[in-house]
Design a protein around this motif. Structure first.
Motif, PDB file in Angstrom:
ATOM      1  N   ARG A 157       0.824  -1.216   0.000  1.00 16.99           N
ATOM      2  CA  ARG A 157       0.000   0.000   0.000  1.00 16.99           C
ATOM      3  C   ARG A 157       0.856   1.263   0.000  1.00 16.99           C
ATOM      4  NH1 ARG A 157      -1.813   4.273   0.303  1.00 16.99           N
ATOM      5  NH2 ARG A 157      -3.789   5.034   1.157  1.00 16.99           N
ATOM      6  N   LEU A 158       1.955   1.247   0.754  1.00 18.11           N
ATOM      7  CA  LEU A 158       2.787   2.446   0.887  1.00 18.11           C
ATOM      8  C   LEU A 158       4.006   2.433  -0.029  1.00 18.11           C
ATOM      9  CD1 LEU A 158       2.684   2.896   4.771  1.00 18.11           C
ATOM     10  CD2 LEU A 158       1.419   4.187   3.045  1.00 18.11           C
ATOM     11  N   GLY A 159       4.251   1.300  -0.696  1.00 17.61           N
ATOM     12  CA  GLY A 159       5.389   1.219  -1.600  1.00 17.61           C
ATOM     13  C   GLY A 159       6.722   1.261  -0.881  1.00 17.61           C
ATOM     14  N   VAL A 160       6.792   0.586   0.266  1.00 19.37           N
ATOM     15  CA  VAL A 160       8.036   0.561   1.048  1.00 19.37           C
ATOM     16  C   VAL A 160       8.471  -0.884   1.253  1.00 19.37           C
ATOM     17  CG1 VAL A 160       7.525   2.727   2.215  1.00 19.37           C
ATOM     18  CG2 VAL A 160       6.740   0.576   3.220  1.00 19.37           C
ATOM     19  N   LYS A 161       9.691  -1.050   1.770  1.00 19.64           N
ATOM     20  CA  LYS A 161      10.230  -2.392   1.992  1.00 19.64           C
ATOM     21  C   LYS A 161       9.773  -2.938   3.341  1.00 19.64           C
ATOM     22  CE  LYS A 161      14.283  -1.623  -0.932  1.00 19.64           C
ATOM     23  NZ  LYS A 161      15.765  -1.615  -1.018  1.00 19.64           N
ATOM     24  N   MET A 162       9.790  -4.266   3.434  1.00 21.59           N
ATOM     25  CA  MET A 162       9.287  -4.939   4.631  1.00 21.59           C
ATOM     26  C   MET A 162       9.996  -4.502   5.919  1.00 21.59           C
ATOM     27  SD  MET A 162       6.771  -6.999   3.783  1.00 21.59           S
ATOM     28  CE  MET A 162       6.723  -8.423   4.866  1.00 21.59           C
ATOM     29  N   PRO A 163      11.333  -4.355   5.930  1.00 18.84           N
ATOM     30  CA  PRO A 163      11.984  -3.920   7.171  1.00 18.84           C
ATOM     31  C   PRO A 163      11.485  -2.558   7.655  1.00 18.84           C
ATOM     32  CG  PRO A 163      13.605  -4.859   5.675  1.00 18.84           C
ATOM     33  CD  PRO A 163      12.332  -4.722   4.897  1.00 18.84           C
ATOM     34  N   SER A 164      11.170  -1.671   6.716  1.00 22.52           N
ATOM     35  CA  SER A 164      10.652  -0.355   7.092  1.00 22.52           C
ATOM     36  C   SER A 164       9.285  -0.490   7.756  1.00 22.52           C
ATOM     37  CB  SER A 164      10.547   0.549   5.863  1.00 22.52           C
ATOM     38  OG  SER A 164      11.820   0.780   5.292  1.00 22.52           O
ATOM     39  N   VAL A 165       8.463  -1.394   7.221  1.00 23.62           N
ATOM     40  CA  VAL A 165       7.145  -1.626   7.806  1.00 23.62           C
ATOM     41  C   VAL A 165       7.286  -2.183   9.216  1.00 23.62           C
ATOM     42  CG1 VAL A 165       4.976  -2.886   7.592  1.00 23.62           C
ATOM     43  CG2 VAL A 165       6.114  -2.014   5.547  1.00 23.62           C
ATOM     44  N   THR A 166       8.188  -3.136   9.381  1.00 22.94           N
ATOM     45  CA  THR A 166       8.396  -3.743  10.700  1.00 22.94           C
ATOM     46  C   THR A 166       8.793  -2.691  11.730  1.00 22.94           C
ATOM     47  OG1 THR A 166       9.063  -5.848   9.708  1.00 22.94           O
ATOM     48  CG2 THR A 166       9.727  -5.447  11.988  1.00 22.94           C
ATOM     49  N   ASN A 167       9.710  -1.812  11.359  1.00 26.45           N
ATOM     50  CA  ASN A 167      10.144  -0.755  12.283  1.00 26.45           C
ATOM     51  C   ASN A 167       8.985   0.168  12.651  1.00 26.45           C
ATOM     52  OD1 ASN A 167      12.787  -1.686  12.272  1.00 26.45           O
ATOM     53  ND2 ASN A 167      13.426  -0.323  10.610  1.00 26.45           N
ATOM     54  N   ALA A 168       8.179   0.519  11.646  1.00 31.49           N
ATOM     55  CA  ALA A 168       7.049   1.416  11.899  1.00 31.49           C
ATOM     56  C   ALA A 168       6.005   0.742  12.788  1.00 31.49           C
ATOM     57  CB  ALA A 168       6.419   1.842  10.578  1.00 31.49           C
ATOM     58  N   LEU A 169       5.734  -0.531  12.538  1.00 35.62           N
ATOM     59  CA  LEU A 169       4.747  -1.251  13.347  1.00 35.62           C
ATOM     60  C   LEU A 169       5.213  -1.380  14.790  1.00 35.62           C
ATOM     61  CD1 LEU A 169       3.598  -4.074  10.888  1.00 35.62           C
ATOM     62  CD2 LEU A 169       2.521  -1.860  11.356  1.00 35.62           C
ATOM     63  N   GLN A 170       6.492  -1.600  14.976  1.00 36.88           N
ATOM     64  CA  GLN A 170       7.021  -1.674  16.336  1.00 36.88           C
ATOM     65  C   GLN A 170       6.863  -0.331  17.053  1.00 36.88           C
ATOM     66  OE1 GLN A 170      11.016  -3.029  15.556  1.00 36.88           O
ATOM     67  NE2 GLN A 170      10.445  -5.209  15.611  1.00 36.88           N
ATOM     68  N   ALA A 171       7.088   0.755  16.314  1.00 38.68           N
ATOM     69  CA  ALA A 171       6.944   2.092  16.909  1.00 38.68           C
ATOM     70  C   ALA A 171       5.486   2.378  17.262  1.00 38.68           C
ATOM     71  CB  ALA A 171       7.474   3.145  15.940  1.00 38.68           C
ATOM     72  N   LEU A 172       4.563   1.995  16.383  1.00 40.04           N
ATOM     73  CA  LEU A 172       3.137   2.208  16.658  1.00 40.04           C
ATOM     74  C   LEU A 172       2.669   1.341  17.820  1.00 40.04           C
ATOM     75  CD1 LEU A 172       1.754   2.364  12.999  1.00 40.04           C
ATOM     76  CD2 LEU A 172       1.866   4.257  14.632  1.00 40.04           C
ATOM     77  N   SER A 173       3.198   0.129  17.888  1.00 38.02           N
ATOM     78  CA  SER A 173       2.842  -0.766  18.984  1.00 38.02           C
ATOM     79  C   SER A 173       3.334  -0.215  20.317  1.00 38.02           C
ATOM     80  CB  SER A 173       3.441  -2.153  18.732  1.00 38.02           C
ATOM     81  OG  SER A 173       3.139  -3.039  19.797  1.00 38.02           O
ATOM     82  N   ALA A 174       4.549   0.332  20.312  1.00 34.60           N
ATOM     83  CA  ALA A 174       5.112   0.901  21.540  1.00 34.60           C
ATOM     84  C   ALA A 174       4.294   2.091  22.035  1.00 34.60           C
ATOM     85  CB  ALA A 174       6.554   1.327  21.292  1.00 34.60           C
ATOM     86  N   ARG A 175       3.600   2.754  21.124  1.00 29.85           N
ATOM     87  CA  ARG A 175       2.770   3.910  21.485  1.00 29.85           C
ATOM     88  C   ARG A 175       1.337   3.514  21.812  1.00 29.85           C
ATOM     89  NH1 ARG A 175       6.883   5.516  18.494  1.00 29.85           N
ATOM     90  NH2 ARG A 175       7.645   7.670  18.569  1.00 29.85           N
ATOM     91  N   GLY A 176       1.062   2.216  21.775  1.00 26.65           N
ATOM     92  CA  GLY A 176      -0.264   1.744  22.146  1.00 26.65           C
ATOM     93  C   GLY A 176      -1.328   1.971  21.094  1.00 26.65           C
ATOM     94  N   LEU A 177      -0.906   2.125  19.834  1.00 24.79           N
ATOM     95  CA  LEU A 177      -1.865   2.413  18.769  1.00 24.79           C
ATOM     96  C   LEU A 177      -2.264   1.174  17.973  1.00 24.79           C
ATOM     97  CD1 LEU A 177      -0.299   5.768  17.510  1.00 24.79           C
ATOM     98  CD2 LEU A 177      -2.297   5.472  18.985  1.00 24.79           C
ATOM     99  N   ILE A 178      -1.460   0.125  18.028  1.00 21.06           N
ATOM    100  CA  ILE A 178      -1.784  -1.125  17.333  1.00 21.06           C
ATOM    101  C   ILE A 178      -1.371  -2.314  18.195  1.00 21.06           C
ATOM    102  CG2 ILE A 178      -1.474  -0.108  15.039  1.00 21.06           C
ATOM    103  CD1 ILE A 178       1.223  -1.650  14.879  1.00 21.06           C
ATOM    104  N   HIS A 179      -1.970  -3.472  17.874  1.00 24.75           N
ATOM    105  CA  HIS A 179      -1.502  -4.746  18.404  1.00 24.75           C
ATOM    106  C   HIS A 179      -0.699  -5.403  17.292  1.00 24.75           C
ATOM    107  CE1 HIS A 179      -3.964  -4.333  21.940  1.00 24.75           C
ATOM    108  NE2 HIS A 179      -5.084  -4.288  21.233  1.00 24.75           N
ATOM    109  N   TYR A 180       0.563  -5.699  17.569  1.00 25.11           N
ATOM    110  CA  TYR A 180       1.420  -6.243  16.518  1.00 25.11           C
ATOM    111  C   TYR A 180       2.243  -7.408  17.035  1.00 25.11           C
ATOM    112  CZ  TYR A 180       5.467  -6.703  13.453  1.00 25.11           C
ATOM    113  OH  TYR A 180       6.456  -7.209  12.645  1.00 25.11           O
ATOM    114  N   GLN A 181       2.135  -8.521  16.318  1.00 23.01           N
ATOM    115  CA  GLN A 181       2.982  -9.681  16.555  1.00 23.01           C
ATOM    116  C   GLN A 181       3.435 -10.200  15.204  1.00 23.01           C
ATOM    117  OE1 GLN A 181       0.677 -12.500  18.828  1.00 23.01           O
ATOM    118  NE2 GLN A 181       1.291 -11.594  20.793  1.00 23.01           N
ATOM    119  N   SER A 182       4.674 -10.621  15.131  1.00 24.51           N
ATOM    120  CA  SER A 182       5.217 -11.125  13.874  1.00 24.51           C
ATOM    121  C   SER A 182       4.368 -12.270  13.336  1.00 24.51           C
ATOM    122  CB  SER A 182       6.659 -11.594  14.099  1.00 24.51           C
ATOM    123  OG  SER A 182       7.216 -12.064  12.898  1.00 24.51           O
ATOM    124  N   HIS A 183       4.104 -12.230  12.022  1.00 23.90           N
ATOM    125  CA  HIS A 183       3.344 -13.261  11.303  1.00 23.90           C
ATOM    126  C   HIS A 183       1.853 -13.272  11.651  1.00 23.90           C
ATOM    127  CE1 HIS A 183       7.251 -14.658  10.077  1.00 23.90           C
ATOM    128  NE2 HIS A 183       7.590 -14.985  11.321  1.00 23.90           N
TER     129      HIS A 183
END
Length: 228
Positions: A35-61
């Motif tokens: 959707r954003l046209g970015v690489k997977m590692p970038s998505v992982t970093n962003a999801l971890q940051a959003l999870s740390a802020r309490g905005l998403i629930h994120y677990q690998s896979h």
């Protein structure tokens, strides 16, 4: 947590997650990357940051889920985007893709007060009966305004009789700029050249339904392009 506590990049991720969940019922890491046209590692970093802020629930896979706060924040971001896109597409008559891209750039910096006034302006222009002439004017004029500097421009005094043109720019050397602006001679205005007076250097032009007299010397400072 306020939406101001996250960067514009993370806002883009949060908005994308909400849109993907709305469309597919779930959002996987690959969906977000596509959707954003970015690489997977970038998505992982962003999801971890959003999870740390309490905005998403994120677990690998596992699919990404929005928290209650994340859903509320995403709704605010999407509301800003939708309102701005409507302004650019329906009022400024930009193509859908350009309206979407422009809204995305601006939505991260616009405040709620400014946004609410944008919405009020859009609703008034779109719905009020007394704004019908303005809607017609915008529909006919906005698509003709193009910043393509390769287009041939002519000064207003060179415009052929009975031809219509759109004002592209007004040179700073023109005296009484405010006076001409008050008459409607500003970039984007559609006008028609009615002809020259029999004697002297006066030109007759029609602007927004009214006929005006203009000195040829002043008209040299007003650059236009022929309307289609």
């Amino acid at each position: 947590m306020s939406k101001n506590d996250i960067s514009s990049s993370l806002e883009d991720y949060l908005e994308a997650i909400a849109e993907i969940i709305e469309r597919n019922g779930h959002a996987h890491t690959k969906d977000i990357a596509d959707r954003l046209g970015v690489k997977m590692p970038s998505v992982t970093n962003a999801l971890q940051a959003l999870s740390a802020r309490g905005l998403i629930h994120y677990q690998s896979h596992s699919p990404v889920e929005l928290t209650t706060e994340g859903a509320q924040t995403a709704a605010v971001i999407r509301h800003r985007h939708t309102a701005l896109k409507k302004f650019f597409s329906e009022i400024l008559k930009l193509e859908n893709k350009e309206a979407d891209t422009t809204a995305c750039k601006i939505e991260h910096v616009i405040g709620e007060t400014v946004l609410s006034r944008f919405v009020a302006l859009i609703d008034a222009i779109s719905d009020r009966e007394d704004c019908a002439p303005l809607r017609e004017y915008l529909a006919s004029t906005m698509p003709k305004i193009c910043p393509d500097e390769t287009e041939e421009l002519i000064s207003l005094d060179q415009l052929p009789k009975d031809k219509s043109a759109v004002v592209v720019k007004v040179a700073e050397g023109l005296r009484g700029l405010k006076k001409f602006a008050d008459l409607g001679l500003v970039p984007g205005t559609l006008l028609q050249f009615e002809g020259r007076a029999p004697f002297g250097d006066l030109l007759r032009i029609k602007v927004m339904g009214s006929s005006l007299s203009l000195r040829a010397g002043d008209a040299q400072y007003i650059w236009v392009k022929l309307a289609d």
